[in-house]
Write a protein that holds these residues in place. Structure first.
Motif, short mmCIF file in Angstrom:
data_model
loop_
_atom_site.label_atom_id
_atom_site.label_comp_id
_atom_site.label_asym_id
_atom_site.label_seq_id
_atom_site.Cartn_x
_atom_site.Cartn_y
_atom_site.Cartn_z
N GLY A 39 0.48 -1.10 -0.05
CA GLY A 39 0.15 0.34 0.48
C GLY A 39 0.94 1.55 0.29
N GLY A 40 1.92 1.43 -0.31
CA GLY A 40 2.63 2.46 -0.25
C GLY A 40 4.77 2.18 -0.30
N VAL A 41 5.51 2.75 -1.49
CA VAL A 41 6.45 2.28 -1.32
C VAL A 41 7.20 1.40 0.17
CG1 VAL A 41 8.67 2.84 -1.91
CG2 VAL A 41 6.98 4.04 -2.86
N VAL A 42 8.27 1.06 0.42
CA VAL A 42 8.72 -0.08 0.97
C VAL A 42 10.19 0.80 1.46
CG1 VAL A 42 9.51 -1.28 3.03
CG2 VAL A 42 6.91 -1.52 1.67
N PRO A 43 10.94 1.76 1.79
CA PRO A 43 12.24 2.41 1.48
C PRO A 43 13.52 1.35 0.79
CG PRO A 43 11.16 3.99 3.26
CD PRO A 43 10.10 2.47 2.86
N GLU A 44 13.35 0.17 1.98
CA GLU A 44 14.12 -0.74 1.69
C GLU A 44 14.42 -1.68 1.01
OE1 GLU A 44 15.41 -2.58 5.53
OE2 GLU A 44 16.16 -4.63 4.66
N LEU A 45 13.20 -2.14 0.92
CA LEU A 45 12.60 -2.77 -0.33
C LEU A 45 13.21 -1.87 -2.24
CD1 LEU A 45 9.14 -4.57 0.34
CD2 LEU A 45 11.36 -5.06 0.42
N ALA A 46 12.52 -1.12 -1.93
CA ALA A 46 13.38 0.15 -3.29
C ALA A 46 14.93 0.28 -3.08
CB ALA A 46 12.39 1.86 -3.21
N SER A 47 15.66 -0.13 -2.41
CA SER A 47 17.24 0.78 -2.53
C SER A 47 17.17 -0.73 -3.55
CB SER A 47 17.42 0.67 -1.63
OG SER A 47 17.01 1.55 0.32
N ARG A 48 16.49 -2.01 -2.69
CA ARG A 48 17.47 -3.48 -3.09
C ARG A 48 17.04 -3.28 -4.39
NH1 ARG A 48 15.69 -7.83 1.42
NH2 ARG A 48 16.17 -6.45 3.20
N ALA A 49 15.94 -2.96 -5.36
CA ALA A 49 15.29 -3.10 -6.68
C ALA A 49 15.68 -2.06 -6.88
CB ALA A 49 13.80 -2.95 -6.13
N HIS A 50 16.19 -1.16 -7.40
CA HIS A 50 17.35 -0.24 -7.77
C HIS A 50 18.63 -0.79 -8.18
CE1 HIS A 50 14.64 3.77 -7.46
NE2 HIS A 50 14.61 3.24 -6.42
N GLN A 51 19.23 -1.31 -6.74
CA GLN A 51 20.56 -1.62 -6.89
C GLN A 51 20.49 -3.43 -7.81
OE1 GLN A 51 24.22 -1.93 -6.34
NE2 GLN A 51 23.76 -1.95 -4.09
N GLN A 52 19.14 -3.36 -8.04
CA GLN A 52 19.11 -5.01 -8.73
C GLN A 52 18.74 -4.18 -10.23
OE1 GLN A 52 15.81 -7.38 -7.12
NE2 GLN A 52 17.23 -8.44 -7.69
N ASN A 53 18.11 -3.29 -10.58
CA ASN A 53 17.71 -2.67 -11.67
C ASN A 53 18.41 -2.17 -12.58
OD1 ASN A 53 15.50 -4.22 -11.58
ND2 ASN A 53 14.53 -2.56 -10.13
N ILE A 54 20.07 -1.60 -11.85
CA ILE A 54 19.87 -0.58 -12.51
C ILE A 54 20.80 -0.44 -13.52
CG2 ILE A 54 22.26 -0.12 -10.17
CD1 ILE A 54 21.35 3.21 -11.07
N ILE A 55 21.99 -1.47 -13.48
CA ILE A 55 23.02 -1.99 -14.61
C ILE A 55 21.99 -1.96 -15.71
CG2 ILE A 55 24.43 -2.66 -15.38
CD1 ILE A 55 26.53 -2.90 -12.55
N PRO A 56 20.97 -3.55 -15.40
CA PRO A 56 20.35 -3.11 -16.82
C PRO A 56 19.59 -2.31 -17.44
CG PRO A 56 20.14 -5.25 -14.79
CD PRO A 56 20.80 -3.91 -14.47
N THR A 57 19.22 -1.36 -16.66
CA THR A 57 17.98 -0.76 -17.09
C THR A 57 19.39 0.57 -18.10
OG1 THR A 57 16.89 -0.09 -15.16
CG2 THR A 57 17.04 1.69 -16.54
#
Ligand code: KG4
Ligand code: ZN
Length: 333
Positions: A39-57
């Motif tokens: 129901g909203g952005v969870v900061p820690e999950l957001a950082s982890r997803a950024h870490q996974q996504n940044i290079i492919p993006t």
């Protein structure tokens, strides 16, 4: 020729863009679906997803722009405002990329970038112009005197406009993020079905918390009379809520235009994707002989194209930062 790699990671979108001489050649956005069930952005999950996504993006942005890493002249990244853990991922990536390739590093203010998205396509506004910046975290009226010379004329005293949409959606049992869903339902409803209050705030500041409470009490009262109240009236409720949020925003914008005499008027940020706001602003613009600037949908919500274009204008000025730069959760326009 100037080839800028732009990186955005301030909230829950990981995005990379290539800008060549002021022209956007790619704008890749990896959205994070994980937050919906909370129901909203969870900061820690957001950082982890950024870490996974940044290079492919970033790889995809380079590929789609039909360039190679060797062509890049500078790296621009969002320094703030935003979630610190999210900002750290984009900032660290940008610093490492710039260090490895010996490129200049450019910091970009996310709120300025939302506004500078108006310099991606034609027609572009003339300085000075007014911009209503409305997102999940901010609601501001900004007098834009030059690319990086902006004066804050008014802002929200409590919730942001996007929060008003999202929190109302929660009351209405709609999933996160609720803004786009309220917009959808509103298109089918009667905006005058439910009367909601307009807060009386002096000057150019905003307040949305009273509206949220009024909606909550209205819904709780009606549910006692009819347990299916939400189901039976969702379109009308959404239309009434959206209408009130839009009138609160535009009445202040009108006041700012009158006060400054400025007639180039823009909107920016995630909520500028709202169809009711776009329509009402166009109508108001016609009545007041304004030139109205509304971003394309892909440049309303968070994206790296706006970071890349802001980066391009800083590159032209030679406005670079050192490797000791750190992200900031809070930053003013
Ligand atoms: O600028 P943005 O993508 O992220 C921030 O920097 O906050 O804005 C996100 C906000 C969310 O609150 C979302 O519900 C809202 O923009 N939003 C909308 C619409 N599309 C996105 N609100 C109303 N109507 C829309 N169509
Ligand atoms: Zn934003």
């Amino acid at each position: 020729m100037a080839v800028i790699l732009g990186i955005e990671s301030s909230c829950d979108e990981t995005s990379a863009s290539i800008c060549i001489d002021g022209e956007i050649r790619s704008n890749i956005i990896a959205s994070q679906a994980i937050h919906a069930k909370y129901g909203g952005v969870v900061p820690e999950l957001a950082s982890r997803a950024h870490q996974q996504n940044i290079i492919p993006t970033v790889d995809q942005a380079i590929q789609q722009a039909k360039i190679t890493k060797n062509d890049i002249d500078a790296v621009a990244f969002t320094r703030g405002p935003g979630l610190l853990g999210s900002l750290l991922v984009g900032t660290s990536f940008a610093k490492a990329f710039a260090l490895a390739r010996q490129l200049p590093l450019i910091e970009v203010n996310h709120m300025q970038a939302h506004i500078l998205a108006h310099f991606i396509d034609e027609p572009k506004p003339d300085f000075p112009f007014l911009c209503l910046t409305v997102s999940g975290g901010h609601t501001q009226i900004v007098l834009v005197k030059d690319y990086f010379d902006m004066e804050l004329l008014g802002e929200t005293l409590d919730d942001a406009a996007g929060e008003a949409f999202d929190k109302t959606a929660k009351i209405l049992n709609l999933p996160y993020p609720g803004g786009p869903l309220i917009d959808k339902h509103a298109q089918l409803g009667n905006r005058l079905a439910f009367q909601l209050p307009e807060p009386q705030i002096p000057d150019l500041n905003f307040s949305f918390s009273g509206l949220k409470t009024a909606i909550l009490y209205m819904v709780q009262g009606k549910l006692k009379e009819n347990p299916d109240f939400l189901k039976d009236n969702i379109d009308d409720i959404c239309a009434s809520v959206q209408y009130r949020i839009v009138t609160i925003l535009l009445n202040k914008l009108k006041q700012a235009a009158k006060q400054t005499g400025v007639k180039d008027i823009a909107i920016a940020g995630g909520v500028s994707a709202n169809s009711g706001l776009r329509q009402a602003l166009m109508e108001m613009g016609e009545r007041h002989a304004w030139r109205v600037f509304i971003p394309k949908f892909e440049y309303c919500t968070d994206n790296a194209a706006m970071i890349a274009i802001a980066g391009y204008h800083k590159f032209r000025r030679g406005d670079f930062v050192g490797q000791d730069v750190a992200p900031l959760a809070r930053m003013h326009v």
